[in-house]
Design an enzyme around this catalytic site. Sequence first.
Site, PDB file in Angstrom:
ATOM      1  N   HIS A 171      18.610 -18.876  12.897  1.00  8.47           N
ATOM      2  CA  HIS A 171      18.594 -18.113  14.153  1.00  8.47           C
ATOM      3  C   HIS A 171      19.023 -16.662  13.963  1.00  8.47           C
ATOM      4  O   HIS A 171      19.267 -15.949  14.934  1.00  8.47           O
ATOM      5  CB  HIS A 171      19.477 -18.789  15.208  1.00  8.47           C
ATOM      6  CG  HIS A 171      20.819 -19.207  14.684  1.00  8.47           C
ATOM      7  ND1 HIS A 171      21.294 -20.485  14.809  1.00  8.47           N
ATOM      8  CD2 HIS A 171      21.768 -18.524  14.001  1.00  8.47           C
ATOM      9  CE1 HIS A 171      22.483 -20.576  14.245  1.00  8.47           C
ATOM     10  NE2 HIS A 171      22.804 -19.391  13.761  1.00  8.47           N
ATOM     11  N   TYR A 258      26.147 -10.118   0.358  1.00  9.63           N
ATOM     12  CA  TYR A 258      24.878 -10.201  -0.363  1.00  9.63           C
ATOM     13  C   TYR A 258      24.604  -8.942  -1.172  1.00  9.63           C
ATOM     14  O   TYR A 258      23.646  -8.906  -1.953  1.00  9.63           O
ATOM     15  CB  TYR A 258      23.703 -10.399   0.602  1.00  9.63           C
ATOM     16  CG  TYR A 258      23.863 -11.544   1.561  1.00  9.63           C
ATOM     17  CD1 TYR A 258      24.492 -12.718   1.167  1.00  9.63           C
ATOM     18  CD2 TYR A 258      23.399 -11.464   2.867  1.00  9.63           C
ATOM     19  CE1 TYR A 258      24.650 -13.763   2.048  1.00  9.63           C
ATOM     20  CE2 TYR A 258      23.541 -12.509   3.745  1.00  9.63           C
ATOM     21  CZ  TYR A 258      24.177 -13.658   3.337  1.00  9.63           C
ATOM     22  OH  TYR A 258      24.329 -14.702   4.211  1.00  9.63           O
TER      23      TYR A 258
END
Length: 488
Positions: A171, A258
């Site tokens: 989502h 990340y």
Amino acid sequence: MSFKIAIIGAGSVGFTKKLFTDILCVPEFRDIEFALTDLSEHNLGMIKAILDKVVEANGLPTRVTATTDRRKALEGARYVISCVRVGGLEAYADDIRIPLKYGIDQCVGDTICAGGILYGQRNIPVILDFCKDIREVAATDAKFLNYANPMAMNTWAAIEYGKVDTVGLCHGVQHGAEQIAEVLGAKSRHELDYVCSGINHQTWFIDLRLNGRKIGKDELVAAFEAHPVYSQQEKLRIDVLKRFGVYSTESNGHLSEYLPWYRKRPDEITRWIDMSDWIHGETGGYLRYSTETRNWFETEYPQFLEAASKPIDPAKRSNEHASHILEALETNRVYRGHFNVRNDGVITNLPQDAIIESPGFVDRFGINMAAGITLPEACAATCMSSINVQRMSVHAAVSGDIDLLKLAVLHDPLVGAVSTPEEVWQMVDEMVVAQAQWLPQYAHAVPAAKERLSKSAVKTREWAGAARRNVRSIEELRAEKAALKQAG
């Protein structure tokens, strides 16, 4: 219509209830069967009682069964949904704790980085067991909908090795779009049209249109910097937007782990994160949140059960993809969403075998991706770093090759920015030994890893991280909830 949906990991009580009520918002789906399965009889009992209450309160013919026998739950299922967390919070705690000893400070640790890679090692053998059962006992051409993280690795393994029709669902895109619509002053999220593409948790809004008008970088930067809340909570995302020219789907905390630039030193971490909520970058934030949520649910279960007696309101159907995909496949009402699938040329400047997240349309013919998308070069380069780590991680998880696992961790962007090769080798040994009960593919490597750990001279430190909050008690959570309610 009458068909069967199996939910693996249905003991994720809140999420399972959301999927269940979403699906029952489709009028044609009143007469279907939900087969719930989980390792925990306790959690299964709780969720079945809640769903039974929903069915009873709404006068539905829907059938709900629950069993710890996974194959029985999968028998004849047309759709299989997975939302498992292999190893639970016990293993997850090690995903955060052990890397901290080597200076690696993660907010979530469930996608890549040291924690996400080990999470994948625990999940992938189990995912492949699911796929075997789906091939053998589910309905012919059953579709596997994976919600479990690490999304790309799990989906990659299911497609490449599990040989099952699989789509990964998340989502993040919807949440990012809601933020953009808000800062641009849209009256409704439906005024915003967008193309968002990349890989899971590194997806990029490469085309934005508000009521048909194209939104450029400068306008979006100005809108975020003027927002009284997001300008503080999303400092790192805004910085990436300024440098890359496009906005990332992922939260400040997720995105920070990340990349190799923002969490490499404690002073840098505190500069870029916000402590108002875990998702903005707190050390081990999602672990704390998950622990508090579990404790809260166990304590407040009677209230959750009582709330289940309310009528289902289709107007409150969530934007989770699952119900909309099923509706499109079964009724031919077309649905546009963002899906995790094998690339196969959809994104021109990412590898064919990568699991991408990109726009697609669903109808009775299946999921049809919008092909020919080219990412901005910086976005593609960032995605490539993660894809290479994901590929090695998947292959290591399937083969049980601990040396390949260490190479995967070594090539992770944040790990590489913080740790030396010697530290990575010892850290992986330590994590594999600590999590051996969930890593059957590495059983042969554990004795040698223990031997190396007993002789290692690599120094570690006991460190809580740059920005750690303690797990709050139920009493503290109640007091905070009451204060927020009183504040209006």
